[in-house]
Design a protein around this motif. Structure first.
Motif, PDB file in Angstrom:
ATOM      1  N   LEU A   1       0.576  -1.485  -0.491  1.00 19.00           N
ATOM      2  CA  LEU A   1      -0.010   0.530  -0.139  1.00 19.00           C
ATOM      3  C   LEU A   1       1.109   1.401  -0.095  1.00 19.00           C
ATOM      4  CD1 LEU A   1      -2.495   0.766   0.243  1.00 19.00           C
ATOM      5  CD2 LEU A   1      -3.035   0.833   2.994  1.00 19.00           C
ATOM      6  N   GLY A   2       1.768   1.488   0.860  1.00 16.10           N
ATOM      7  CA  GLY A   2       3.301   2.250   1.208  1.00 16.10           C
ATOM      8  C   GLY A   2       3.069   2.936  -0.467  1.00 16.10           C
ATOM      9  N   ALA A   3       3.282   1.945  -1.235  1.00 18.03           N
ATOM     10  CA  ALA A   3       3.679   2.497  -2.678  1.00 18.03           C
ATOM     11  C   ALA A   3       2.830   3.174  -3.962  1.00 18.03           C
ATOM     12  CB  ALA A   3       4.110   1.210  -4.288  1.00 18.03           C
ATOM     13  N   ALA A   4       1.303   3.020  -3.139  1.00 20.27           N
ATOM     14  CA  ALA A   4       0.424   3.711  -4.046  1.00 20.27           C
ATOM     15  C   ALA A   4       0.044   5.451  -2.934  1.00 20.27           C
ATOM     16  CB  ALA A   4      -0.663   3.189  -3.827  1.00 20.27           C
ATOM     17  N   LEU A   5       0.551   5.874  -1.567  1.00 18.48           N
ATOM     18  CA  LEU A   5       0.189   6.719  -0.982  1.00 18.48           C
ATOM     19  C   LEU A   5       0.537   7.715  -1.482  1.00 18.48           C
ATOM     20  CD1 LEU A   5       1.417   5.243   2.565  1.00 18.48           C
ATOM     21  CD2 LEU A   5      -0.932   5.623   1.989  1.00 18.48           C
ATOM     22  N   LYS A   6       0.045   8.741  -0.986  1.00 14.56           N
ATOM     23  CA  LYS A   6      -0.129  10.266  -1.633  1.00 14.56           C
ATOM     24  C   LYS A   6       0.302  10.834  -0.916  1.00 14.56           C
ATOM     25  CE  LYS A   6      -1.397   9.243  -5.854  1.00 14.56           C
ATOM     26  NZ  LYS A   6      -0.835   8.706  -7.102  1.00 14.56           N
ATOM     27  N   LEU A   7       1.557  11.551  -0.874  1.00 14.76           N
ATOM     28  CA  LEU A   7       2.253  11.969  -0.021  1.00 14.76           C
ATOM     29  C   LEU A   7       2.597  13.250  -0.065  1.00 14.76           C
ATOM     30  CD1 LEU A   7       4.706   8.943   1.230  1.00 14.76           C
ATOM     31  CD2 LEU A   7       1.954   9.975   2.579  1.00 14.76           C
ATOM     32  N   GLY A   8       2.952  13.997   0.635  1.00 16.38           N
ATOM     33  CA  GLY A   8       3.612  15.567   0.351  1.00 16.38           C
ATOM     34  C   GLY A   8       4.757  15.897   0.576  1.00 16.38           C
ATOM     35  N   ARG A   9       5.703  16.768  -0.056  1.00 17.47           N
ATOM     36  CA  ARG A   9       7.162  16.523  -0.367  1.00 17.47           C
ATOM     37  C   ARG A   9       7.209  16.317   1.231  1.00 17.47           C
ATOM     38  NH1 ARG A   9      11.395  17.430  -3.826  1.00 17.47           N
ATOM     39  NH2 ARG A   9      13.504  18.472  -2.635  1.00 17.47           N
TER      40      ARG A   9
ATOM     41  N   GLU B 154       7.015  14.902   3.546  1.00 12.22           N
ATOM     42  CA  GLU B 154       6.215  13.017   4.019  1.00 12.22           C
ATOM     43  C   GLU B 154       7.490  11.890   3.076  1.00 12.22           C
ATOM     44  OE1 GLU B 154       5.533  11.145   6.655  1.00 12.22           O
ATOM     45  OE2 GLU B 154       4.392  13.399   7.830  1.00 12.22           O
ATOM     46  N   MET B 155       7.690  12.783   2.401  1.00 17.70           N
ATOM     47  CA  MET B 155       8.803  11.465   0.541  1.00 17.70           C
ATOM     48  C   MET B 155       9.509  11.687   1.047  1.00 17.70           C
ATOM     49  SD  MET B 155       7.483  10.660  -1.785  1.00 17.70           S
ATOM     50  CE  MET B 155       6.175  11.317  -3.111  1.00 17.70           C
ATOM     51  N   MET B 156      10.132  13.027   1.765  1.00 16.26           N
ATOM     52  CA  MET B 156      11.218  12.601   1.864  1.00 16.26           C
ATOM     53  C   MET B 156      12.172  12.210   3.417  1.00 16.26           C
ATOM     54  SD  MET B 156      13.136  14.448  -0.900  1.00 16.26           S
ATOM     55  CE  MET B 156      14.158  14.965  -0.358  1.00 16.26           C
ATOM     56  N   SER B 157      10.679  11.940   4.229  1.00 14.39           N
ATOM     57  CA  SER B 157      11.616  11.492   5.594  1.00 14.39           C
ATOM     58  C   SER B 157      10.822  10.011   5.592  1.00 14.39           C
ATOM     59  CB  SER B 157      10.621  12.143   6.371  1.00 14.39           C
ATOM     60  OG  SER B 157       9.048  11.997   6.264  1.00 14.39           O
ATOM     61  N   GLY B 158      10.797   9.703   4.930  1.00 16.86           N
ATOM     62  CA  GLY B 158      10.666   7.914   4.632  1.00 16.86           C
ATOM     63  C   GLY B 158       9.117   7.953   5.028  1.00 16.86           C
TER      64      GLY B 158
ATOM     65  N   THR C  77      17.324   3.077  26.156  1.00 14.82           N
ATOM     66  CA  THR C  77      19.492   2.654  26.015  1.00 14.82           C
ATOM     67  C   THR C  77      20.044   3.063  25.093  1.00 14.82           C
ATOM     68  OG1 THR C  77      18.451   0.647  25.511  1.00 14.82           O
ATOM     69  CG2 THR C  77      19.193   0.984  27.984  1.00 14.82           C
ATOM     70  N   ALA C  78      19.479   3.455  24.097  1.00 17.01           N
ATOM     71  CA  ALA C  78      20.089   2.874  22.639  1.00 17.01           C
ATOM     72  C   ALA C  78      18.952   3.788  21.821  1.00 17.01           C
ATOM     73  CB  ALA C  78      20.559   2.422  21.969  1.00 17.01           C
ATOM     74  N   ARG C  79      19.148   4.258  20.794  1.00 18.05           N
ATOM     75  CA  ARG C  79      18.323   4.754  19.858  1.00 18.05           C
ATOM     76  C   ARG C  79      18.993   4.958  18.528  1.00 18.05           C
ATOM     77  NH1 ARG C  79      13.232   9.347  18.226  1.00 18.05           N
ATOM     78  NH2 ARG C  79      13.308   9.324  15.811  1.00 18.05           N
ATOM     79  N   THR C  80      19.350   4.061  17.120  1.00 15.78           N
ATOM     80  CA  THR C  80      19.956   4.318  16.157  1.00 15.78           C
ATOM     81  C   THR C  80      18.951   4.723  15.270  1.00 15.78           C
ATOM     82  OG1 THR C  80      19.704   1.771  15.987  1.00 15.78           O
ATOM     83  CG2 THR C  80      21.702   2.747  16.763  1.00 15.78           C
ATOM     84  N   GLY C  81      19.668   4.635  13.854  1.00 20.25           N
ATOM     85  CA  GLY C  81      19.066   4.672  12.388  1.00 20.25           C
ATOM     86  C   GLY C  81      19.162   5.872  12.123  1.00 20.25           C
ATOM     87  N   PRO C  82      18.475   5.968  10.817  1.00 27.75           N
ATOM     88  CA  PRO C  82      17.954   7.535  10.525  1.00 27.75           C
ATOM     89  C   PRO C  82      16.937   7.708  10.854  1.00 27.75           C
ATOM     90  CG  PRO C  82      17.480   5.750   8.317  1.00 27.75           C
ATOM     91  CD  PRO C  82      18.498   5.446   9.331  1.00 27.75           C
ATOM     92  N   ASP C  83      16.606   9.165  10.594  1.00 28.35           N
ATOM     93  CA  ASP C  83      15.441   9.872  11.021  1.00 28.35           C
ATOM     94  C   ASP C  83      13.726   9.106  11.171  1.00 28.35           C
ATOM     95  OD1 ASP C  83      16.270  11.304  12.618  1.00 28.35           O
ATOM     96  OD2 ASP C  83      16.078  13.451  12.163  1.00 28.35           O
ATOM     97  N   HIS C  84      13.898   8.448   9.463  1.00 28.78           N
ATOM     98  CA  HIS C  84      12.293   7.781   9.026  1.00 28.78           C
ATOM     99  C   HIS C  84      12.658   6.557   9.043  1.00 28.78           C
ATOM    100  CE1 HIS C  84      15.944   7.189   5.766  1.00 28.78           C
ATOM    101  NE2 HIS C  84      14.631   6.197   5.829  1.00 28.78           N
ATOM    102  N   ALA C  85      13.359   6.090  10.291  1.00 30.70           N
ATOM    103  CA  ALA C  85      13.503   4.269  10.156  1.00 30.70           C
ATOM    104  C   ALA C  85      14.211   4.040  11.275  1.00 30.70           C
ATOM    105  CB  ALA C  85      14.424   3.709   9.157  1.00 30.70           C
ATOM    106  N   PRO C  86      14.147   4.754  12.713  1.00 37.17           N
ATOM    107  CA  PRO C  86      14.831   4.316  13.993  1.00 37.17           C
ATOM    108  C   PRO C  86      14.424   3.391  14.488  1.00 37.17           C
ATOM    109  CG  PRO C  86      12.606   5.617  14.044  1.00 37.17           C
ATOM    110  CD  PRO C  86      12.502   6.083  12.477  1.00 37.17           C
ATOM    111  N   VAL C  87      15.563   2.812  15.287  1.00 35.89           N
ATOM    112  CA  VAL C  87      15.564   1.422  15.758  1.00 35.89           C
ATOM    113  C   VAL C  87      16.164   2.117  17.525  1.00 35.89           C
ATOM    114  CG1 VAL C  87      17.366  -0.356  16.142  1.00 35.89           C
ATOM    115  CG2 VAL C  87      16.639   0.229  13.869  1.00 35.89           C
TER     116      VAL C  87
END
Length: 228
Positions: free
Chosen positions: A94-102, A104-108, A179-189
């Motif tokens: 479904l993600g491939a079909a989402l209509k997103l603003g710029r 949201e698109m840039m933030s994954g 205790t930890a947060r890693t990864g990019p802002d759009h996909a944190p771990v």
């Protein structure tokens, strides 16, 4: 409304041919893309959540006629929670079909669990408005598939189960510490440690705080239960 190839492909993945394809287009339009003449999916999300809830309540009652309300409620929550909706959304891309603003698109945004879960609920509402409750039920049960039959007999949130375990032993509620947060802002771990007042701890890592807390709680509950 003329169908785009994208809408036609999504209809195939959902398993419903829309008489009013504009409903499906609205269902995949995020608020970051709304504007004059373009409605977003927030109102559909509200309706879809209720349609999904009724379908799952019916399915659970029919699937286990001996279950008590106390057994059914956690199973229901497992099937309708946002994470479950997001998993189904991912399964049909479904993600491939989402209509997103710029932004949201840039933030994954296409991979964000909250956006996917909301859009899945909106799609359910779109089917309901397009063809009625029976059609929505058929789509939901097909897309959720084995999840309904395989939902755990005791589907309590591990955090709830661990808190009940602690309360039964007159302990304060478990504490959860990031205790930890890693990864990019759009996909944190996230890495979360859960602690009991008696000193036992467990740690888990996942793509959302909620998931990491649940997994840490499940690990600690298994640990303390094995020691009894």
């Amino acid at each position: 409304m003329k169908r785009s190839a994208e809408i036609t492909a999504l209809e195939t993945r959902i398993g419903h041919r829309f008489a009013r394809p504009e409903l499906l287009r609205r269902a995949v339009t995020h608020s970051s893309m709304s504007g004059p003449g373009r409605e977003d999916n927030q109102r559909l999300e509200f309706l879809g959540d209720r349609v999904l809830g009724l379908v799952m309540a019916e399915a659970l009652l029919a699937g286990d006629r001996a279950a008590s309300e106390g057994q059914l409620a956690p199973r229901f929550n497992t099937l309708v929670r946002k994470e479950a909706c997001a998993e189904v959304a991912q399964a049909i891309d479904l993600g491939a079909a989402l209509k997103l603003g710029r932004s949201e698109m840039m933030s994954g945004g296409r991979r964000k669990q909250a956006l996917l879960g909301d859009a899945m609920e909106a799609v359910i509402a779109a089917v309901y408005l397009d063809a009625g409750f029976d059609a929505a039920r058929a789509v939901i049960l097909r897309l959720w598939g084995d999840r309904v039959a395989a939902v755990d007999t005791d589907a309590r949130d591990p955090k709830t189960a661990l808190q009940e375990w602690a309360q039964a032993r007159r302990m304060p509620p478990p504490a959860y510490v990031e205790t930890a947060r890693t990864g990019p802002d759009h996909a944190p771990v996230f890495t979360i440690e859960v602690q009991l007042a008696s000193g036992e701890t467990a740690t888990a890592t996942a793509g959302s705080k909620r998931k990491a807390e649940q997994e840490a709680a499940a690990a600690l509950l298994e640990q303390v239960s094995a020691g009894e």
